[in-house]
Design a protein around this motif. Structure first.
Motif, PDB file in Angstrom:
ATOM      1  N   LEU A  55       0.832  -1.190   0.000  1.00 37.12           N
ATOM      2  CA  LEU A  55       0.000   0.000   0.000  1.00 37.12           C
ATOM      3  C   LEU A  55       0.870   1.244   0.000  1.00 37.12           C
ATOM      4  O   LEU A  55       1.848   1.312   0.740  1.00 37.12           O
ATOM      5  CB  LEU A  55      -0.907   0.032   1.236  1.00 37.12           C
ATOM      6  N   GLY A  56       0.518   2.198  -0.821  1.00 39.38           N
ATOM      7  CA  GLY A  56       1.128   3.525  -0.805  1.00 39.38           C
ATOM      8  C   GLY A  56       0.173   4.419  -0.037  1.00 39.38           C
ATOM      9  O   GLY A  56      -0.915   4.725  -0.529  1.00 39.38           O
ATOM     10  N   ILE A  57       0.555   4.806   1.173  1.00 39.00           N
ATOM     11  CA  ILE A  57      -0.395   5.477   2.061  1.00 39.00           C
ATOM     12  C   ILE A  57       0.008   6.925   2.336  1.00 39.00           C
ATOM     13  O   ILE A  57       1.176   7.289   2.222  1.00 39.00           O
ATOM     14  CB  ILE A  57      -0.567   4.720   3.392  1.00 39.00           C
ATOM     15  N   ASP A  58      -0.991   7.715   2.716  1.00 40.84           N
ATOM     16  CA  ASP A  58      -0.729   9.081   3.165  1.00 40.84           C
ATOM     17  C   ASP A  58      -0.669   9.095   4.689  1.00 40.84           C
ATOM     18  O   ASP A  58      -0.776   8.054   5.342  1.00 40.84           O
ATOM     19  CB  ASP A  58      -1.770  10.052   2.608  1.00 40.84           C
ATOM     20  N   SER A  59      -0.516  10.264   5.253  1.00 42.68           N
ATOM     21  CA  SER A  59      -0.341  10.375   6.700  1.00 42.68           C
ATOM     22  C   SER A  59      -1.613  10.103   7.499  1.00 42.68           C
ATOM     23  O   SER A  59      -1.557   9.965   8.713  1.00 42.68           O
ATOM     24  CB  SER A  59       0.205  11.754   7.057  1.00 42.68           C
ATOM     25  N   GLU A  72     -12.580  -7.815   2.633  1.00 43.77           N
ATOM     26  CA  GLU A  72     -11.206  -8.140   2.270  1.00 43.77           C
ATOM     27  C   GLU A  72     -10.215  -7.262   3.027  1.00 43.77           C
ATOM     28  O   GLU A  72      -9.157  -7.711   3.436  1.00 43.77           O
ATOM     29  CB  GLU A  72     -11.008  -7.988   0.765  1.00 43.77           C
ATOM     30  N   ARG A  73     -10.544  -5.996   3.235  1.00 43.22           N
ATOM     31  CA  ARG A  73      -9.644  -5.076   3.923  1.00 43.22           C
ATOM     32  C   ARG A  73      -9.551  -5.393   5.419  1.00 43.22           C
ATOM     33  O   ARG A  73      -8.500  -5.404   6.007  1.00 43.22           O
ATOM     34  CB  ARG A  73     -10.138  -3.634   3.719  1.00 43.22           C
ATOM     35  N   TYR A  74     -10.701  -5.664   6.058  1.00 41.07           N
ATOM     36  CA  TYR A  74     -10.733  -5.801   7.507  1.00 41.07           C
ATOM     37  C   TYR A  74     -10.726  -7.236   8.017  1.00 41.07           C
ATOM     38  O   TYR A  74     -10.059  -7.548   8.984  1.00 41.07           O
ATOM     39  CB  TYR A  74     -11.977  -5.126   8.089  1.00 41.07           C
ATOM     40  N   ALA A  75     -11.514  -8.097   7.409  1.00 41.86           N
ATOM     41  CA  ALA A  75     -11.790  -9.388   8.028  1.00 41.86           C
ATOM     42  C   ALA A  75     -11.019 -10.555   7.423  1.00 41.86           C
ATOM     43  O   ALA A  75     -10.698 -11.499   8.120  1.00 41.86           O
ATOM     44  CB  ALA A  75     -13.287  -9.674   7.967  1.00 41.86           C
ATOM     45  N   ALA A  76     -10.766 -10.499   6.134  1.00 41.04           N
ATOM     46  CA  ALA A  76     -10.100 -11.631   5.500  1.00 41.04           C
ATOM     47  C   ALA A  76      -8.675 -11.746   6.032  1.00 41.04           C
ATOM     48  O   ALA A  76      -7.961 -10.768   6.154  1.00 41.04           O
ATOM     49  CB  ALA A  76     -10.085 -11.454   3.982  1.00 41.04           C
ATOM     50  N   ASN A  77      -8.273 -12.931   6.345  1.00 39.90           N
ATOM     51  CA  ASN A  77      -6.934 -13.144   6.878  1.00 39.90           C
ATOM     52  C   ASN A  77      -5.965 -13.313   5.718  1.00 39.90           C
ATOM     53  O   ASN A  77      -5.920 -14.338   5.072  1.00 39.90           O
ATOM     54  CB  ASN A  77      -6.910 -14.383   7.772  1.00 39.90           C
ATOM     55  N   ASN A  78      -5.207 -12.285   5.436  1.00 36.69           N
ATOM     56  CA  ASN A  78      -4.208 -12.350   4.384  1.00 36.69           C
ATOM     57  C   ASN A  78      -2.983 -13.042   4.959  1.00 36.69           C
ATOM     58  O   ASN A  78      -2.278 -12.481   5.783  1.00 36.69           O
ATOM     59  CB  ASN A  78      -3.862 -10.940   3.900  1.00 36.69           C
ATOM     60  N   SER A  79      -2.739 -14.248   4.538  1.00 34.68           N
ATOM     61  CA  SER A  79      -1.668 -15.043   5.137  1.00 34.68           C
ATOM     62  C   SER A  79      -0.277 -14.517   4.807  1.00 34.68           C
ATOM     63  O   SER A  79       0.685 -14.913   5.432  1.00 34.68           O
ATOM     64  CB  SER A  79      -1.793 -16.500   4.699  1.00 34.68           C
ATOM     65  N   SER A  80      -0.148 -13.627   3.822  1.00 35.13           N
ATOM     66  CA  SER A  80       1.172 -13.127   3.459  1.00 35.13           C
ATOM     67  C   SER A  80       1.521 -11.801   4.104  1.00 35.13           C
ATOM     68  O   SER A  80       2.681 -11.467   4.231  1.00 35.13           O
ATOM     69  CB  SER A  80       1.273 -12.985   1.938  1.00 35.13           C
ATOM     70  N   GLY A  81       0.545 -10.998   4.469  1.00 31.58           N
ATOM     71  CA  GLY A  81       0.823  -9.762   5.172  1.00 31.58           C
ATOM     72  C   GLY A  81       0.669  -8.517   4.338  1.00 31.58           C
ATOM     73  O   GLY A  81       0.268  -8.540   3.175  1.00 31.58           O
ATOM     74  N   MET A  82       1.021  -7.380   4.977  1.00 29.96           N
ATOM     75  CA  MET A  82       0.831  -6.063   4.386  1.00 29.96           C
ATOM     76  C   MET A  82       2.081  -5.217   4.607  1.00 29.96           C
ATOM     77  O   MET A  82       2.679  -5.244   5.679  1.00 29.96           O
ATOM     78  CB  MET A  82      -0.377  -5.393   5.060  1.00 29.96           C
ATOM     79  N   ILE A  83       2.450  -4.475   3.574  1.00 34.38           N
ATOM     80  CA  ILE A  83       3.575  -3.549   3.631  1.00 34.38           C
ATOM     81  C   ILE A  83       3.061  -2.181   3.205  1.00 34.38           C
ATOM     82  O   ILE A  83       2.416  -2.048   2.167  1.00 34.38           O
ATOM     83  CB  ILE A  83       4.713  -3.989   2.694  1.00 34.38           C
ATOM     84  N   CYS A  84       3.359  -1.162   4.017  1.00 32.33           N
ATOM     85  CA  CYS A  84       2.969   0.209   3.698  1.00 32.33           C
ATOM     86  C   CYS A  84       4.210   1.023   3.374  1.00 32.33           C
ATOM     87  O   CYS A  84       5.224   0.916   4.069  1.00 32.33           O
ATOM     88  CB  CYS A  84       2.237   0.849   4.871  1.00 32.33           C
ATOM     89  N   ILE A  85       4.117   1.810   2.311  1.00 32.63           N
ATOM     90  CA  ILE A  85       5.175   2.734   1.929  1.00 32.63           C
ATOM     91  C   ILE A  85       4.537   4.111   1.764  1.00 32.63           C
ATOM     92  O   ILE A  85       3.315   4.207   1.577  1.00 32.63           O
ATOM     93  CB  ILE A  85       5.876   2.290   0.624  1.00 32.63           C
ATOM     94  N   PRO A  86       5.312   5.185   1.822  1.00 33.58           N
ATOM     95  CA  PRO A  86       4.738   6.511   1.588  1.00 33.58           C
ATOM     96  C   PRO A  86       4.165   6.612   0.171  1.00 33.58           C
ATOM     97  O   PRO A  86       4.785   6.136  -0.788  1.00 33.58           O
ATOM     98  CB  PRO A  86       5.930   7.457   1.758  1.00 33.58           C
TER      99      PRO A  86
END
Length: 173
Positions: free
Chosen positions: A27-31, A110-124
């Motif tokens: 994910l490319g996220i803002d502040s 999908e965003r909240y409840a689904a268990n993503n077994s690989s994970g999440m990475i956030c970048i600016p």
């Protein structure tokens, strides 16, 4: 609050040495993203304004991504590779205790409840073009704590969207 963000589900795009993150969300996220989605920093630090302004290659990992890429080792200060670009892990994040989202759609699930077994990475979000090299649509998410806050959240959304408009009216002199 409101947030604009980019998202991709990637396979074989994130590495730490010979360990890979298959099917993880980047994910490319803002502040505002962490506040809107109910995330908190659990170790290290979150993004600073300078990370966005200086296009720093830094990343936040959730617990699953950290576990898959570092297998029990502390990821803070370590380097991961995302699509061939080095990123320094500056923190880990997790959903705040007591955060209870309302799920009204498959996307919410999908965003909240689904268990993503690989994970999440956030970048600016400011460095998203370094990885994907072209314009693509952003997602807008709005969070109103009460129904009384819905107007303010809507106004915040309009402010965010309007800030990206580059309109000039040359007929006015």
């Amino acid at each position: 609050d409101a947030s604009l963000y980019y998202t991709r589900n990637e396979y074989d795009a994130v590495f730490n040495g010979n360990k890979t993150l298959n099917g993880g969300n980047i994910l490319g996220i803002d502040s505002h993203y962490c506040n809107v989605y109910g995330y908190q920093i659990t170790a290290g630090r979150g993004f600073a304004e300078k990370d966005f302004a200086d296009n720093r290659k830094v990343a936040l990992l959730d617990k699953i991504a950290a576990s898959n890429l570092f297998q029990g080792e502390d990821p803070i200060g370590r380097t991961i590779e995302i699509k061939g670009e080095p990123f320094t892990v500056i923190g880990t994040l997790a959903q705040k205790a007591g955060f209870e989202p309302v799920i009204n759609s498959l996307e919410d699930y999908e965003r909240y409840a689904a268990n993503n077994s690989s994970g999440m990475i956030c970048i600016p979000d400011s460095i998203w073009p370094i990885l994907y090299r072209f314009d693509e649509p952003q997602n807008l998410v709005v969070r109103a704590v009460t129904t009384d806050d819905m107007t303010a959240a809507g106004e915040k959304s309009a402010d965010i969207l309007n800030s990206y408009l580059m309109v000039s009216d040359e007929t006015i002199k």
